[in-house]
Motif scaffolding. Structure first.
Motif, PDB file in Angstrom:
ATOM      1  N   GLY A 183      -9.796   5.047   0.000  1.00 16.98           N
ATOM      2  CA  GLY A 183      -9.009   4.097  -0.759  1.00 16.98           C
ATOM      3  C   GLY A 183      -7.524   4.043  -0.443  1.00 16.98           C
ATOM      4  O   GLY A 183      -6.992   4.794   0.376  1.00 16.98           O
ATOM      5  N   VAL A 184      -6.862   3.106  -1.137  1.00 16.42           N
ATOM      6  CA  VAL A 184      -5.444   2.812  -0.918  1.00 16.42           C
ATOM      7  C   VAL A 184      -4.559   3.996  -1.284  1.00 16.42           C
ATOM      8  O   VAL A 184      -3.562   4.275  -0.608  1.00 16.42           O
ATOM      9  CB  VAL A 184      -5.035   1.567  -1.740  1.00 16.42           C
ATOM     10  CG1 VAL A 184      -3.549   1.281  -1.582  1.00 16.42           C
ATOM     11  CG2 VAL A 184      -5.847   0.349  -1.318  1.00 16.42           C
ATOM     12  N   GLU A 185      -4.898   4.703  -2.353  1.00 14.50           N
ATOM     13  CA  GLU A 185      -4.071   5.823  -2.795  1.00 14.50           C
ATOM     14  C   GLU A 185      -3.976   6.915  -1.730  1.00 14.50           C
ATOM     15  O   GLU A 185      -2.906   7.488  -1.511  1.00 14.50           O
ATOM     16  CB  GLU A 185      -4.628   6.415  -4.089  1.00 14.50           C
ATOM     17  CG  GLU A 185      -4.376   5.562  -5.326  1.00 14.50           C
ATOM     18  CD  GLU A 185      -4.784   6.260  -6.604  1.00 14.50           C
ATOM     19  OE1 GLU A 185      -5.207   7.434  -6.533  1.00 14.50           O
ATOM     20  OE2 GLU A 185      -4.672   5.633  -7.669  1.00 14.50           O
ATOM     21  N   VAL A 186      -5.078   7.197  -1.073  1.00 16.57           N
ATOM     22  CA  VAL A 186      -5.081   8.222  -0.024  1.00 16.57           C
ATOM     23  C   VAL A 186      -4.210   7.777   1.146  1.00 16.57           C
ATOM     24  O   VAL A 186      -3.448   8.581   1.713  1.00 16.57           O
ATOM     25  CB  VAL A 186      -6.521   8.512   0.450  1.00 16.57           C
ATOM     26  CG1 VAL A 186      -6.521   9.429   1.663  1.00 16.57           C
ATOM     27  CG2 VAL A 186      -7.324   9.155  -0.683  1.00 16.57           C
ATOM     28  N   LEU A 187      -4.289   6.492   1.510  1.00 21.67           N
ATOM     29  CA  LEU A 187      -3.433   5.976   2.577  1.00 21.67           C
ATOM     30  C   LEU A 187      -1.964   6.110   2.197  1.00 21.67           C
ATOM     31  O   LEU A 187      -1.123   6.461   3.039  1.00 21.67           O
ATOM     32  CB  LEU A 187      -3.775   4.512   2.862  1.00 21.67           C
ATOM     33  CG  LEU A 187      -3.027   3.855   4.020  1.00 21.67           C
ATOM     34  CD1 LEU A 187      -3.431   4.491   5.352  1.00 21.67           C
ATOM     35  CD2 LEU A 187      -3.285   2.354   4.061  1.00 21.67           C
ATOM     36  N   GLY A 188      -1.637   5.834   0.932  1.00 17.59           N
ATOM     37  CA  GLY A 188      -0.262   5.960   0.471  1.00 17.59           C
ATOM     38  C   GLY A 188       0.245   7.385   0.540  1.00 17.59           C
ATOM     39  O   GLY A 188       1.375   7.643   0.985  1.00 17.59           O
ATOM     40  N   ARG A 189      -0.570   8.345   0.096  1.00 25.99           N
ATOM     41  CA  ARG A 189      -0.151   9.753   0.153  1.00 25.99           C
ATOM     42  C   ARG A 189      -0.023  10.236   1.592  1.00 25.99           C
ATOM     43  O   ARG A 189       0.871  11.018   1.928  1.00 25.99           O
ATOM     44  CB  ARG A 189      -1.152  10.623  -0.620  1.00 25.99           C
ATOM     45  CG  ARG A 189      -1.120  10.399  -2.129  1.00 25.99           C
ATOM     46  CD  ARG A 189      -1.835  11.512  -2.878  1.00 25.99           C
ATOM     47  NE  ARG A 189      -3.272  11.513  -2.622  1.00 25.99           N
ATOM     48  CZ  ARG A 189      -4.163  10.853  -3.359  1.00 25.99           C
ATOM     49  NH1 ARG A 189      -3.753  10.123  -4.388  1.00 25.99           N
ATOM     50  NH2 ARG A 189      -5.453  10.923  -3.084  1.00 25.99           N
ATOM     51  N   MET A 190      -0.916   9.751   2.442  1.00 30.39           N
ATOM     52  CA  MET A 190      -0.856  10.113   3.857  1.00 30.39           C
ATOM     53  C   MET A 190       0.428   9.560   4.493  1.00 30.39           C
ATOM     54  O   MET A 190       1.035  10.204   5.359  1.00 30.39           O
ATOM     55  CB  MET A 190      -2.092   9.540   4.554  1.00 30.39           C
ATOM     56  CG  MET A 190      -2.237   9.893   6.009  1.00 30.39           C
ATOM     57  SD  MET A 190      -3.806   9.236   6.647  1.00 30.39           S
ATOM     58  CE  MET A 190      -3.528   9.393   8.403  1.00 30.39           C
ATOM     59  N   ALA A 191       0.851   8.377   4.045  1.00 31.63           N
ATOM     60  CA  ALA A 191       2.078   7.762   4.567  1.00 31.63           C
ATOM     61  C   ALA A 191       3.303   8.597   4.221  1.00 31.63           C
ATOM     62  O   ALA A 191       4.234   8.721   5.029  1.00 31.63           O
ATOM     63  CB  ALA A 191       2.226   6.344   4.027  1.00 31.63           C
ATOM     64  N   GLU A 192       3.326   9.174   3.023  1.00 33.32           N
ATOM     65  CA  GLU A 192       4.459  10.019   2.619  1.00 33.32           C
ATOM     66  C   GLU A 192       4.644  11.190   3.587  1.00 33.32           C
ATOM     67  O   GLU A 192       5.755  11.449   4.059  1.00 33.32           O
ATOM     68  CB  GLU A 192       4.232  10.561   1.209  1.00 33.32           C
ATOM     69  CG  GLU A 192       4.309   9.530   0.104  1.00 33.32           C
ATOM     70  CD  GLU A 192       4.108  10.146  -1.263  1.00 33.32           C
ATOM     71  OE1 GLU A 192       5.106  10.338  -1.983  1.00 33.32           O
ATOM     72  OE2 GLU A 192       2.945  10.445  -1.613  1.00 33.32           O
ATOM     73  N   LEU A 193       3.569  11.885   3.874  1.00 28.16           N
ATOM     74  CA  LEU A 193       3.638  13.039   4.771  1.00 28.16           C
ATOM     75  C   LEU A 193       3.983  12.625   6.192  1.00 28.16           C
ATOM     76  O   LEU A 193       4.787  13.270   6.872  1.00 28.16           O
ATOM     77  CB  LEU A 193       2.306  13.791   4.746  1.00 28.16           C
ATOM     78  CG  LEU A 193       1.886  14.382   3.390  1.00 28.16           C
ATOM     79  CD1 LEU A 193       0.487  14.978   3.484  1.00 28.16           C
ATOM     80  CD2 LEU A 193       2.889  15.434   2.936  1.00 28.16           C
ATOM     81  N   SER A 194       3.388  11.537   6.647  1.00 26.86           N
ATOM     82  CA  SER A 194       3.611  11.072   8.014  1.00 26.86           C
ATOM     83  C   SER A 194       5.038  10.573   8.206  1.00 26.86           C
ATOM     84  O   SER A 194       5.619  10.738   9.283  1.00 26.86           O
ATOM     85  CB  SER A 194       2.617   9.951   8.351  1.00 26.86           C
ATOM     86  OG  SER A 194       1.289  10.424   8.274  1.00 26.86           O
TER      87      SER A 194
END
Length: 366
Positions: free
Chosen positions: A134-145
């Motif tokens: 889902g979208v939330e996981v992509l968002g959290r992954m974006a923070e780290l990246s």
């Protein structure tokens, strides 16, 4: 089921990573020669902000709807549905092109003997696994990246500046063809790429937990991306010179390749490679997600995640056929798309939708 949400910081990271894409690595803005850095700054600060203002304004009018849904609400079900189909095809093509960019760059720079299909398959499989959550996981992954890519960028800049390869005379004369010459060589390409491609971000905006923050967040991300891209291209020109920069396919690789510190620190290519992987992963992934959400909205599919695998397969196959070879791929991306496809689909049509929506809103009030 609880609706997925992303916060303003995650949206900022997603926009920045999307804008970076392959633009950090290739000779972005080469058509403007030694003034490429200035053309990019002008294109982003003017074109990028105007384009996102259109997207943000549409979102504020329809905060709970996606681009596909409010297009039908504005111009009717049939015309809006046709536009929705065009947008979805645009996102599919964008995702396939970015995946091909990634494959060609990796093949040419590192894995010269690895089949293109295998490189593409690993990238699309990675994003399938992310989007299935889902979208939330992509968002959290974006923070780290985002943090990782900033650290890599800082290390790369320090290495280049300390290498003694920077030649300030490579930047002069500035505006050698005048302001009009700069504008004529950079318009419309640098005003719509990658900024018009942010149309894909509009499919993520309904997931924003604080709708009022959309303009501040989006415009800040566009301006931040503009400054970083402009500075990166300036650094490439300072090291390579205008002639080498404009002829290079992967300018940042060539720039980093010239770095040698204290006679034993060299071969910093992994910094560029990791930057490329992160940027392309998110740009391809956001196009991918936009196509998935858009298809679900257009055809009334209840759970968009059920479409991740079939659409991922379509993108994988399309990435192998989107161009016959690398030269053709570059030609399409630098000539046809910026001149005809991006302006019409990502600027003119959304602009008309906003205009019609505002007119209809005013007519209802009167």
């Amino acid at each position: 089921m609880k609706k997925e949400r992303i916060n303003a910081w995650q949206l900022f990271c997603l926009i920045v990573l999307f804008a970076f894409g392959t633009a950090l690595v290739v000779s972005y803005g080469a058509e403007a020669g030694r003034d490429a850095w200035l053309a990019i700054f002008m294109g982003g600060s003017v074109g990028g902000t105007v384009i996102f203002f259109i997207y943000g304004s549409l979102y504020k009018l329809f905060p709970t709807l996606s681009l596909i849904s409010y297009s039908q609400k504005i111009v009717g079900r049939w015309i809006g549905g046709l536009l929705g189909l065009v947008f979805i095809l645009y996102f599919l093509h964008g995702s396939a092109r970015v995946l091909r960019d990634y494959g060609d760059l990796i093949s040419a720079s590192m894995f010269t003997s690895t089949p293109l299909f295998f490189i593409h398959f690993l990238m699309i499989l990675t994003m399938m696994l992310v989007l299935k959550h889902g979208v939330e996981v992509l968002g959290r992954m974006a923070e780290l990246s985002f943090i990782l890519i900033i650290v890599l960028g800082f290390l790369g800049v320090i290495s280049v500046l300390m290498s003694g390869k920077v030649e300030t005379e490579n930047l002069f004369p500035i505006l050698e063809n005048g302001l009009w010459g700069l504008f004529s060589t950079s318009f419309p390409s640098l005003f719509v790429v990658p900024w018009g491609e942010l149309l894909a971000i509009t499919l993520l905006l309904p997931y924003l937990n604080k709708p009022r923050s959309v303009m501040k967040t989006g415009l800040s991300a566009v301006l931040f991306s503009t400054v970083v891209l402009s500075f990166t291209i300036m650094l490439n020109i300072l090291v390579l010179g205008a002639d080498v920069f404009t002829r290079s396919n992967f300018a940042l690789f060539d720039t980093i390749g010239r770095v040698s510190l204290m006679k034993f620190i060299d071969r910093l290519d992994p910094i560029v490679l990791l930057t490329l992987i992160i940027g392309d992963l998110f740009k391809m992934g956001i196009f991918f997600l936009a196509a998935v959400i858009g298809t679900a909205d257009l055809f009334y599919v209840k759970d968009y995640k059920s479409l991740v695998i079939p659409i991922g397969i379509v993108i994988l196959l399309a990435s192998l056929t989107v161009a016959g070879n690398f030269a053709e791929h570059v030609e399409i991306g630098s000539d046809m798309l910026p001149l005809y496809v991006h302006p019409s689909i990502s600027v003119i049509i959304p602009g008309l939708l906003l205009f019609i929506a505002l007119i209809r809103k005013r007519m209802k009030r009167s």
